[in-house]
Write a protein that holds these residues in place. Structure first.
Motif, PDB file in Angstrom:
ATOM      1  N   ARG A  87     -18.583  11.674   5.379  1.00 43.97           N
ATOM      2  CA  ARG A  87     -19.111  11.729   4.019  1.00 43.97           C
ATOM      3  C   ARG A  87     -18.805  10.455   3.217  1.00 43.97           C
ATOM      4  NH1 ARG A  87     -20.724  16.456   1.623  1.00 43.97           N
ATOM      5  NH2 ARG A  87     -20.967  18.228   3.041  1.00 43.97           N
ATOM      6  N   THR A  88     -17.975   9.589   3.755  1.00 43.53           N
ATOM      7  CA  THR A  88     -17.669   8.338   3.050  1.00 43.53           C
ATOM      8  C   THR A  88     -18.770   7.311   3.213  1.00 43.53           C
ATOM      9  OG1 THR A  88     -16.518   7.365   4.950  1.00 43.53           O
ATOM     10  CG2 THR A  88     -15.210   8.714   3.452  1.00 43.53           C
ATOM     11  N   GLY A  89     -19.710   7.560   4.120  1.00 45.03           N
ATOM     12  CA  GLY A  89     -20.731   6.559   4.410  1.00 45.03           C
ATOM     13  C   GLY A  89     -20.198   5.509   5.368  1.00 45.03           C
ATOM     14  N   LEU A  90     -20.969   4.476   5.583  1.00 48.15           N
ATOM     15  CA  LEU A  90     -20.565   3.408   6.498  1.00 48.15           C
ATOM     16  C   LEU A  90     -19.545   2.509   5.815  1.00 48.15           C
ATOM     17  CD1 LEU A  90     -20.992   2.023   9.241  1.00 48.15           C
ATOM     18  CD2 LEU A  90     -22.871   0.730   8.202  1.00 48.15           C
ATOM     19  N   VAL A  91     -18.372   2.342   6.442  1.00 48.80           N
ATOM     20  CA  VAL A  91     -17.300   1.529   5.856  1.00 48.80           C
ATOM     21  C   VAL A  91     -17.148   0.230   6.660  1.00 48.80           C
ATOM     22  CG1 VAL A  91     -16.114   3.595   5.037  1.00 48.80           C
ATOM     23  CG2 VAL A  91     -15.469   2.584   7.245  1.00 48.80           C
ATOM     24  N   PRO A  92     -16.478  -0.779   6.097  1.00 46.78           N
ATOM     25  CA  PRO A  92     -16.295  -2.040   6.829  1.00 46.78           C
ATOM     26  C   PRO A  92     -15.466  -1.864   8.098  1.00 46.78           C
ATOM     27  CG  PRO A  92     -15.879  -2.337   4.481  1.00 46.78           C
ATOM     28  CD  PRO A  92     -15.986  -0.859   4.715  1.00 46.78           C
ATOM     29  N   HIS A  93     -15.836  -2.621   9.115  1.00 49.92           N
ATOM     30  CA  HIS A  93     -15.109  -2.678  10.384  1.00 49.92           C
ATOM     31  C   HIS A  93     -14.725  -4.129  10.662  1.00 49.92           C
ATOM     32  CE1 HIS A  93     -16.806   1.298  10.849  1.00 49.92           C
ATOM     33  NE2 HIS A  93     -16.289   1.450  12.055  1.00 49.92           N
ATOM     34  N   VAL A  94     -13.696  -4.299  11.496  1.00 49.45           N
ATOM     35  CA  VAL A  94     -13.266  -5.651  11.883  1.00 49.45           C
ATOM     36  C   VAL A  94     -13.317  -5.773  13.403  1.00 49.45           C
ATOM     37  CG1 VAL A  94     -11.818  -5.987   9.849  1.00 49.45           C
ATOM     38  CG2 VAL A  94     -10.841  -4.937  11.894  1.00 49.45           C
TER      39      VAL A  94
END
Length: 330
Positions: free
Chosen positions: A227-234
């Motif tokens: 539910r947070t949506g797409l978040v940054p990845h490294v």
């Protein structure tokens, strides 16, 4: 109908404040008719289970695949390992075919001297007759149709994964599948228009070929994280992405283990935070993962996948194991 999907949390030591997932059971009626669970009615998933998928991001169907389906996939993978064993023997890398080893350990012996040649996932090689009853399972597709609608694509990301103990290249980190599509690692569909990655209508499917527990690297989820949506990845290494720490650390205390047996299936959102736990056992954790997508959308990749179900164009659907074996990864 299956009983509502439940989970029970408890403190554990290996992963900070992680938890153990309690697999659901069907009620007495369906315990005696599991093989006909989906064929008896297209509406085989309770509204409660669908609500859980929306709220928690996943649900489990225990003992879903018949033994013949699982054994068919295992047989294909045993043949694949046998092919690798013969190749390494002929190249002089190994002096033994290790034919007496069991399914969970033979691949360990075969690749012991050449980890660099071990694939992180077996993918393009999966156009094999034994894979068809799992990927194109009519009972499973009836279920998926309830969520995605009648136009269903086998998304071009289907794999069998041999998770080696203590080998970093097979240790999948915390991620969202949508991040890999967004990364452009698999190309970009220039015709996708203004479709956003988090709007892809997809269902991920995961099923083990051996019992999956924390010790050998079961799946771990953060319920509700989709539910947070797409978040940054490294980028963590040449193989994997990982969710950025500022989005990950605070929610790990809510993580759960997903303990499954062969034949069990877990369906989850492509936005759910998940990973495969490290394998600390003495064997390989074999598993299958694949995805279904609303075929009315772009894949947002170079590859287009294969039609699994269609009301508008039934002739486009892969119809048989023989047809599947004649196709290629695309």
């Amino acid at each position: 109908m299956p009983q509502p999907v439940k989970h029970q949390l408890q403190e554990v030591n290996c992963v900070p404040a992680c938890a153990t997932f309690q697999r659901p059971v069907y009620d007495a009626e369906h315990n005696s008719h599991r093989d006909n669970l989906m064929s008896s009615s297209p509406n085989i998933v309770s509204e409660h289970a669908l609500e859980q998928f929306d709220e928690q991001g996943f649900f489990i169907l225990s003992e879903f695949f018949r033994p013949g389906v699982v054994n068919g996939v295992r047989s294909e993978m045993e043949a694949w390992v046998d092919c690798q064993a013969n190749a390494f023997f002929n190249e002089g890398i190994n002096d033994d075919l290790h034919e007496d080893a069991d399914f969970e350990t033979r691949i360990l012996h075969v690749f012991a001297r050449c980890h660099d040649r071990l694939p992180t996932a077996i993918r393009s090689e999966l156009h094999l007759p034994g894979m068809f009853p799992m990927f194109f399972n009519s009972r499973l597709l009836e279920l998926v149709e309830q969520i995605l609608g009648p136009e269903i694509r086998l998304y071009p990301n289907y794999s069998v994964r041999p998770k080696f103990p203590g080998l970093a290249k097979t240790e999948v980190l915390w991620h969202q599948d949508a991040a890999y599509t967004a990364s452009g690692r698999h190309g970009v569909d220039q015709t996708s228009g203004d479709l956003r990655y988090e709007k892809l209508r997809m269902i991920n499917v995961w099923s083990p070929l051996v019992p999956a527990r924390r010790e050998n690297g079961c799946m771990q989820f953060v319920p509700g994280s989709h539910r947070t949506g797409l978040v940054p990845h490294v980028e963590k290494n040449e193989y994997y992405l990982e969710i950025a720490s500022e989005h990950l650390n605070e929610c790990l205390e809510n993580a759960v283990d997903v303990n499954l047996d062969p034949g069990d299936v877990v369906l989850f959102s492509n936005l759910l935070f998940h990973r495969g736990a490290p394998n600390r056992s003495g064997g390989v954790r074999w598993s299958c993962d694949w995805r279904y997508q609303d075929a009315r959308q772009s894949t947002m990749r170079n590859e287009k996948g294969h039609m699994a179900h269609s009301c508008s164009n039934p002739a486009a659907v892969v119809q048989s194991a023989e047809q599947w074996a004649c196709l290629e990864f695309r």
